[in-house]
Enzyme design. Structure first.
Site, PDB file in Angstrom:
ATOM      1  N   CYS A  88      -2.894   7.495  -5.226  1.00 44.12           N
ATOM      2  CA  CYS A  88      -1.665   6.813  -5.646  1.00 44.12           C
ATOM      3  C   CYS A  88      -0.562   7.212  -4.670  1.00 44.12           C
ATOM      4  CB  CYS A  88      -1.287   7.208  -7.071  1.00 44.12           C
ATOM      5  SG  CYS A  88       0.235   6.442  -7.668  1.00 44.12           S
ATOM      6  N   GLY A  89      -0.049   6.229  -3.922  1.00 44.41           N
ATOM      7  CA  GLY A  89       0.932   6.519  -2.882  1.00 44.41           C
ATOM      8  C   GLY A  89       2.274   6.965  -3.427  1.00 44.41           C
ATOM      9  N   ASN A 198      -6.609  -3.247  -7.225  1.00 40.77           N
ATOM     10  CA  ASN A 198      -5.205  -3.588  -7.440  1.00 40.77           C
ATOM     11  C   ASN A 198      -4.960  -4.923  -6.752  1.00 40.77           C
ATOM     12  OD1 ASN A 198      -4.980  -1.048  -8.590  1.00 40.77           O
ATOM     13  ND2 ASN A 198      -4.006  -0.130  -6.813  1.00 40.77           N
ATOM     14  N   GLU A 222      -1.814  -3.375 -11.214  1.00 44.95           N
ATOM     15  CA  GLU A 222      -2.673  -2.238 -10.916  1.00 44.95           C
ATOM     16  C   GLU A 222      -3.801  -2.153 -11.923  1.00 44.95           C
ATOM     17  OE1 GLU A 222      -1.203   1.507  -9.462  1.00 44.95           O
ATOM     18  OE2 GLU A 222       0.857   0.833  -9.769  1.00 44.95           O
ATOM     19  N   CYS A 231       3.896   0.000  -6.308  1.00 41.35           N
ATOM     20  CA  CYS A 231       2.592   0.598  -6.020  1.00 41.35           C
ATOM     21  C   CYS A 231       2.617   0.984  -4.552  1.00 41.35           C
ATOM     22  CB  CYS A 231       1.463  -0.386  -6.312  1.00 41.35           C
ATOM     23  SG  CYS A 231      -0.181   0.215  -5.841  1.00 41.35           S
ATOM     24  N   GLY A 232       2.552   2.277  -4.261  1.00 38.86           N
ATOM     25  CA  GLY A 232       2.688   2.736  -2.881  1.00 38.86           C
ATOM     26  C   GLY A 232       1.531   2.311  -1.999  1.00 38.86           C
TER      27      GLY A 232
END
Length: 292
Positions: A88-89, A198, A222, A231-232
């Protein structure tokens, strides 16, 4: 008997998480407990739950130590529905802020903090936006499904990419089309990627490039969390997809606007292939205790 969890709530461009420390990995983090923590009505509320556990104390953390012995901490990330995610960014930036605030790690300007994830070790540095994370090598996947979404006229082709976790990016024609999609309903992928994905819906700015920086807007659904404000890894995938479509003259630096703010994406060459990095803010909002 309920277990009391001392937690911190954090967010990165509106992508929010429940974080807690379990250095020795003794807490029984079941899907039911994850859902209880992430529940926005009866729990703390968040797009995901992040446990800070020493890599040596986590079954999947041992592999990251073999890759990088300095990766003391493992980001044990779970989606709001209790499922496991590779990476997860936004979460790793918030996780870094949490480690620093708790005194579990230090990070000075110019230094690098190595963090273990299920996608491998990720390196984080301080920058003007907050934190920058090297997401590692990216790749086009073999999955390029057709995508249907509620209130999107006709199915659209998707481009499958991996930045440590799977994504399908869909290019749209206008900001109105982007705003009009109903992402309370899960987009339909045909065929469905084996690990799910995603799904990012993206619109290029006009002009696409200003002062050498590419500009796009994005919304995301996501897997395991639904639509999120940001969302990174999805922002990185969206920028990579638009650069791919734009061709060789497209830039390697991108600004990605999401409902929760703006993040930066940069592609750069390394000895083991092209990497992509993500930069943006991270904020710790409040702390508390919850009996679950």
């Amino acid at each position: 008997m309920p277990t009391v969890v001392r937690f911190t709530k954090g967010q990165g461009t509106g992508n929010d998480f429940v974080l807690f420390a379990d250095p020795d990995g003794t807490f029984d983090l079941t899907p039911d407990r994850i859902r209880a923590l992430a529940d926005r009505h009866f729990g703390v509320g968040g797009d995901g739950v992040i446990r800070a556990v020493r890599s040596a104390s986590h079954p999947e953390g041992a592999a990251t130590l073999a890759e990088e012995p300095e990766a003391e901490w493992f980001m044990d990330y779970h989606n709001a529905d209790g499922s496991v995610a590779e990476m997860c960014g936004n979460g790793i930036r918030v996780f870094t802020a949490y480690l620093l605030e708790q005194g579990l790690a230090t990070l000075e300007p110019g230094e690098t903090l190595s963090i273990g994830t299920r996608a491998g070790v990720r390196d984080v540095q301080l920058n003007r936006a907050g934190f920058q994370v090297d997401l590692g090598r990216w790749s086009l996947s073999d999955d390029h499904p057709e995508v249907r979404a509620r209130d999107l006229h006709a199915a659209r082709p998707g481009l499958g990419l991996s930045v440590g976790n799977p994504h399908v990016v869909v290019a749209l024609a206008s900001a109105d089309e982007l705003a009009g999609i109903d992402l309370t309903v899960i987009p339909v992928l045909d065929p469905v990627p084996a690990a799910g994905a995603n799904v990012e819906f993206v619109v290029p700015a006009e002009p696409l490039v200003a002062d050498g920086v590419g500009r796009i807007s994005m919304r995301v659904h996501e897997r395991g969390s639904g639509e999120t404000l940001s969302c990174g890894t999805g922002a990185a995938a969206a920028a990579l997809a638009v650069r791919y479509y734009a061709g060789d003259s497209a830039p390697d630096q991108w600004r990605v606007d999401v409902p929760g703010g703006t993040v930066g994406v940069r592609m750069f060459a390394t000895e083991d292939g092209e990497h992509v990095s993500l930069s943006g803010p991270a904020e710790l909002v409040f702390t508390g205790e919850l009996a679950i």
